[in-house]
Design a protein around this motif. Structure first.
Motif, mmCIF file in Angstrom:
data_model
loop_
_atom_site.group_PDB
_atom_site.id
_atom_site.type_symbol
_atom_site.label_atom_id
_atom_site.label_comp_id
_atom_site.label_asym_id
_atom_site.label_seq_id
_atom_site.Cartn_x
_atom_site.Cartn_y
_atom_site.Cartn_z
ATOM 1 N N GLN A 1 0.920 -1.271 0.000
ATOM 2 C CA GLN A 1 -0.040 -0.131 0.079
ATOM 3 C C GLN A 1 0.851 1.299 0.193
ATOM 4 O OE1 GLN A 1 -2.368 -1.152 3.350
ATOM 5 N NE2 GLN A 1 -1.513 0.721 4.503
ATOM 6 N N ALA A 2 1.855 1.139 0.635
ATOM 7 C CA ALA A 2 2.875 2.204 0.573
ATOM 8 C C ALA A 2 3.395 2.694 -0.896
ATOM 9 C CB ALA A 2 4.172 2.106 1.211
ATOM 10 N N ALA A 3 3.825 1.401 -1.431
ATOM 11 C CA ALA A 3 4.226 1.690 -3.070
ATOM 12 C C ALA A 3 3.126 2.277 -3.876
ATOM 13 C CB ALA A 3 4.745 0.291 -3.281
ATOM 14 N N LEU A 4 1.870 1.731 -3.714
ATOM 15 C CA LEU A 4 0.842 2.128 -4.355
ATOM 16 C C LEU A 4 0.472 3.688 -4.037
ATOM 17 C CD1 LEU A 4 -1.724 -0.971 -3.882
ATOM 18 C CD2 LEU A 4 -0.384 -0.296 -6.185
ATOM 19 N N SER A 5 0.828 4.294 -2.993
ATOM 20 C CA SER A 5 0.732 5.637 -2.648
ATOM 21 C C SER A 5 2.000 6.382 -2.816
ATOM 22 C CB SER A 5 0.243 5.507 -1.180
ATOM 23 O OG SER A 5 -0.716 5.090 -0.700
ATOM 24 N N ASN A 6 3.042 5.777 -3.561
ATOM 25 C CA ASN A 6 4.185 6.664 -3.827
ATOM 26 C C ASN A 6 4.850 6.945 -2.605
ATOM 27 O OD1 ASN A 6 6.288 7.329 -5.696
ATOM 28 N ND2 ASN A 6 5.437 9.278 -6.104
ATOM 29 N N ILE A 7 4.972 6.088 -1.466
ATOM 30 C CA ILE A 7 5.555 6.665 -0.196
ATOM 31 C C ILE A 7 6.466 5.519 0.125
ATOM 32 C CG2 ILE A 7 4.891 6.464 2.157
ATOM 33 C CD1 ILE A 7 2.147 7.355 1.522
ATOM 34 N N ARG A 8 7.740 5.985 0.609
ATOM 35 C CA ARG A 8 8.639 5.096 0.945
ATOM 36 C C ARG A 8 8.524 4.794 2.666
ATOM 37 N NH1 ARG A 8 14.220 6.668 -1.994
ATOM 38 N NH2 ARG A 8 13.683 6.378 -4.046
ATOM 39 N N VAL A 9 8.733 3.956 3.080
ATOM 40 C CA VAL A 9 8.703 3.621 4.438
ATOM 41 C C VAL A 9 9.900 2.698 5.065
ATOM 42 C CG1 VAL A 9 6.017 3.628 4.745
ATOM 43 C CG2 VAL A 9 7.329 1.604 4.232
ATOM 44 N N LYS A 10 9.915 2.987 6.316
ATOM 45 C CA LYS A 10 11.248 2.089 6.963
ATOM 46 C C LYS A 10 10.536 1.530 8.303
ATOM 47 C CE LYS A 10 15.130 5.011 5.708
ATOM 48 N NZ LYS A 10 14.596 6.213 5.109
ATOM 49 N N PHE A 11 10.911 0.102 8.240
ATOM 50 C CA PHE A 11 10.408 -0.639 9.339
ATOM 51 C C PHE A 11 11.100 -0.494 10.929
ATOM 52 C CE2 PHE A 11 8.180 -2.497 5.836
ATOM 53 C CZ PHE A 11 6.937 -2.745 6.176
#
Length: 341
Positions: free
Chosen positions: A26-36
């Motif tokens: 869902q982050a990729a589909l929102s063009n968002i980069r996340v870190k765990f």
């Protein structure tokens, strides 16, 4: 970076690969980069690592693990000297229109906390930064469609002087009239098409004043009062440092979301801090189809089975529209459409 946070950190156990897969998609589909940021098993938190300045019982392992995992995320913000970061739990979902929602929230937050243009020390909320003796318990609402002219922030789009933005939760009250430290201003965004119809809104906090007193499709921005669930919150660098002191180094005698509440409201041995929120929240639980027992690693949701995936309150859920977005479709699924009367 949506909302111009310097980073987005996702808190969750590495063993919940199902949640990591979903979050990354869902982050990729929102063009968002996340870190765990890895979740913590509560039994691995040593007694000697738990601040204990008074006699009290050790909290249960699930609560301790959640507290330590969130503190590790906050610690990361301080360690890397990030100007700000959004921290979310690994089971949240958001609306396809999240960037617009965050922009609207930023404009509202600035209306409440930035000085009026050309008037240093004067604010649209007459009870900000802290009510003085004789201040009213309620104020006229500020309309999102007619926001006051305030000074442009020099750093964050949310304003120059905030500690925490609590934008993912399970309930929030408007500031209580008799509270002597929390500013009373509200920005009311009427006719917000991203807000689900009232019949689909819910909150742990009752009465749910927003639902009961305002028209359909209303969103409100105000200072934090009685927040529940730490689904998503942003911290400034200054706020992260204060959280390390007030929540990391003081006794964890309650669940993490309640410690955030104490931090914001200045209760239970904590100082008051500048925390803003939005109702309905922008980040909510995603409830996948499958065993109810998989919903939480902290609380018991029973042994039933859910036939259909849903996301609380969010209309154009990214997760529920994943197939549409992957195929480049335009027929967005609105899980809470308006029904003609």
């Amino acid at each position: 970076m949506p909302g111009r946070f310097e980073d987005i950190l996702v808190v969750g156990l590495p063993s919940r690969t199902d949640r990591r897969d979903g979050m990354l998609l869902q982050a990729a589909l929102s063009n968002i980069r996340v870190k765990f940021v890895d979740g913590v098993i509560g039994k691995d938190v040593l007694d000697k690592a738990i601040p204990t300045t008074s006699q009290h019982e050790r909290m249960n392992d699930a609560v301790l693990g959640s507290w330590r995992a969130h503190m590790n995320a906050i610690q990361e913000v301080v360690r890397r000297n990030l100007s700000s970061a959004l921290i979310v739990e690994d089971d949240v979902d958001w609306d396809i229109r999240i960037r617009r929602q965050l922009t609207d929230f930023a404009l509202s937050a600035r209306a409440l906390t930035q000085p009026l243009h050309g008037k240093p020390g004067s604010y649209a909320d007459s009870t900000y930064p802290i009510p003085v003796a004789g201040s009213p318990g309620t104020l006229p609402d500020l309309s999102f469609h007619q926001l006051p002219n305030t000074e442009v922030p020099t750093g964050s789009p949310y304003g120059d002087d905030w500690d925490l933005l609590w934008i993912g939760h399970c309930g929030m009250h408007f500031p209580f009239e008799d509270n002597t430290v929390i500013p009373k201003g509200r920005v009311i965004h009427s006719d917000d098409e991203t807000v689900a119809p009232k019949q689909h809104l819910w909150a742990f906090n009752q009465p749910y004043t927003l639902k009961e007193k305002y028209p359909e499709h209303t969103r409100a921005v105000h200072h934090v009062q009685d927040g529940v669930c730490s689904l998503g919150y942003a911290v400034s660098q200054s706020g992260a440092r204060k959280l390390l002191y007030e929540v990391g180094l003081k006794d964890p005698t309650a669940a993490f979301d309640l410690l955030l509440r104490f931090f914001c409201e200045g209760t239970q041995g904590r100082s008051y801090h500048n925390c803003l929120t939005v109702q309905p929240a922008l980040f909510h639980h995603h409830r996948p189809a499958g065993p109810l027992s998989s919903y939480s690693d902290i609380s018991n949701h029973g042994e039933g089975f859910k036939e259909k995936s849903t996301t609380d309150v969010v209309r154009w859920s990214v997760r529920l529209n994943a197939e549409v977005l992957l195929e480049g479709g335009t027929q967005i699924i609105d899980q809470y459409p308006d029904v003609e009367s």
